[in-house]
Design a protein around this motif. Structure first.
Motif, PDB file in Angstrom:
ATOM      1  N   ALA A 230       1.004  -1.633   0.430  1.00 42.00           N
ATOM      2  CA  ALA A 230       0.076  -0.162  -0.282  1.00 42.00           C
ATOM      3  C   ALA A 230       1.065   1.058  -0.175  1.00 42.00           C
TER       4      ALA A 230
ATOM      5  N   ASP B 284      -4.268   7.852   0.814  1.00 43.06           N
ATOM      6  CA  ASP B 284      -4.672   8.002  -0.199  1.00 43.06           C
ATOM      7  C   ASP B 284      -5.122   9.362   0.252  1.00 43.06           C
TER       8      ASP B 284
ATOM      9  N   LYS C  11       2.737   6.730 -11.261  1.00 43.10           N
ATOM     10  CA  LYS C  11       1.414   7.039 -11.113  1.00 43.10           C
ATOM     11  C   LYS C  11       1.114   5.887 -12.640  1.00 43.10           C
TER      12      LYS C  11
ATOM     13  N   ARG D 298      -4.400   1.072   0.916  1.00 42.41           N
ATOM     14  CA  ARG D 298      -4.115   2.235  -0.012  1.00 42.41           C
ATOM     15  C   ARG D 298      -5.105   3.073  -0.166  1.00 42.41           C
ATOM     16  N   GLU D 299      -6.907   2.837  -0.099  1.00 43.01           N
ATOM     17  CA  GLU D 299      -7.263   4.084   0.003  1.00 43.01           C
ATOM     18  C   GLU D 299      -7.044   4.834   1.525  1.00 43.01           C
TER      19      GLU D 299
ATOM     20  N   THR E  53       1.253   4.124  -3.170  1.00 44.69           N
ATOM     21  CA  THR E  53       0.750   5.669  -2.511  1.00 44.69           C
ATOM     22  C   THR E  53       1.685   6.097  -2.474  1.00 44.69           C
ATOM     23  N   GLN E  54       3.176   6.045  -2.155  1.00 45.53           N
ATOM     24  CA  GLN E  54       4.101   7.345  -2.078  1.00 45.53           C
ATOM     25  C   GLN E  54       4.911   6.812  -2.728  1.00 45.53           C
TER      26      GLN E  54
ATOM     27  N   ALA F 292       1.718   2.465 -10.467  1.00 45.53           N
ATOM     28  CA  ALA F 292       0.574   2.137  -9.180  1.00 45.53           C
ATOM     29  C   ALA F 292      -0.810   1.381 -10.235  1.00 45.53           C
TER      30      ALA F 292
END
Length: 353
Positions: free
Chosen positions: A135, A231, A144, A227-228, A139-140, A147
């Motif tokens: 996760a 974010d 993109k 992950r959500e 996210t970090q 990901a």
């Protein structure tokens, strides 16, 4: 004296019965509410339409239906289990015996419960750090363009049927883990969890193998929710930490992890609830044994769910089936408690509401 100019006074506005101007806004629009005597505006009146009422009824009905279904399932399990529990000659919660013969019922759920909880916690201990790393990477750290497809691949693990995981664990993973299991048993056998258990290490039908398979099955659940949550870390916090000279890891440690800790723990508890109820994969991997559970990773045995599935074809007598349904009732309550605990973790955290 000169005549003063005549100043015409404006005509008085029409007022309603209480002195307020009439509402001349077109029908169907929201108007500014009138001021109360104290100066505070009154509540705004939003017009309701038939579509709003229908949608509200559908959503309320859906929520009520789910609650009613859960209650009915619990009532069904309780009604079916009571006759068998009444004739049970053993202590249901603390006995390790299991005899579901209707002529001499003597069954206890302790051994099944211990195997269920032990294998699930072992799987959770493996899945939690791996899911956290995935996760955070998505996210970090990951660009993109990488990901999104990588995240889709992780989510696809949830679409693999349980029976495929079971066959993979028995015929592919167990032989690959045999050298590791043997080394752990020979080197660390003095520790109870690595002691020789009730299952043959050469075959690999142990809690050790089953727990690793369960961990793989938990990855998409814990990773997706974590992950959500990560974010949703406020960008101002991240930018502020970077502006103060923090490294990427320091940003994660001081902003992302504190913000998402409660959500991550809640996701882990939901994953635990998933592991407690897993059936087919554990039915294939775990070797059924008559020996009692000894808290070793190299034990065999049955979880509550796999025990019910293994004997489902023999449910010919209601009282015999009631013994397994009583065990299912324990699993139902246990899963409900775990999910309730997950909700309690995030209670009070407004960022997750």
């Amino acid at each position: 004296m000169s005549d003063f100019a005549k100043v015409e006074r404006p005509a008085a506005r029409e007022t309603g019965s209480r002195g307020a101007p009439p509402n001349t806004a077109p029908e169907g629009t929201i108007t500014t509410p009138p001021q109360k005597p104290g100066g505070a505006p009154g509540p705004a009146k939003v017009p309701t339409r038939p579509g709003d009422r229908i949608f509200k009824a559908m959503t309320v009905g859906s929520g009520v239906t789910i609650v009613v279904m859960i209650v009915l399932i619990g009532v069904f399990l309780l009604i079916q289990a009571i006759p068998s529990l009444a004739d049970n000659e053993s202590n249901f919660l603390f006995s390790r015996d299991w005899n579901a013969d209707p002529a001499a019922l003597a069954f206890g759920v302790l051994d099944l419960l211990l195997v269920t909880v032990f294998s699930s916690i072992f799987a959770l201990l493996i899945a939690m750090p791996v899911s956290l790393g995935i996760a955070l990477f998505l996210t970090q750290y990951a660009p993109k363009r990488l990901a999104k497809p990588f995240g889709y691949l992780v989510d696809l693990l949830a679409a693999v049927p349980s029976i495929i995981y079971g066959l993979w664990g028995l015929y592919e993973l167990a032989p690959a883990l045999r050298p590791i299991s043997t080394w752990l048993n020979d080197t660390l056998g003095f520790i109870p969890i690595f002691a020789t258990g009730s299952s043959n290490l050469a075959i690999g039908q142990t809690i050790f193998t089953a727990g690793i398979v369960l961990a793989v099955m938990l990855l998409p659940i814990i990773t997706a929710i974590s992950r959500e949550v990560f974010d949703r870390t406020p960008s101002m916090h991240i930018e502020g930490a970077l502006a103060l000279g923090a490294t990427k890891w320091e940003v994660v440690k001081t902003t992302v992890l504190p913000f998402g800790r409660a959500g991550y723990m809640s996701a882990s508890m939901l994953g635990l609830g998933r592991a407690l109820g897993e059936t087919i994969a554990l039915l294939i991997i775990l070797a059924s044994t008559t020996q009692t559970f000894s808290f070793s990773l190299f034990d065999g045995g049955d979880t509550i769910a796999s025990k019910i599935a293994r004997a489902a074809s023999e449910f010919n007598d209601p009282k015999g089936a009631g013994a397994y349904i009583a065990a299912g009732l324990v699993l139902f309550v246990l899963t409900f408690v775990v999910n309730a605990f997950a909700r309690w973790i995030i209670a009070g955290h407004k960022e997750y509401e």
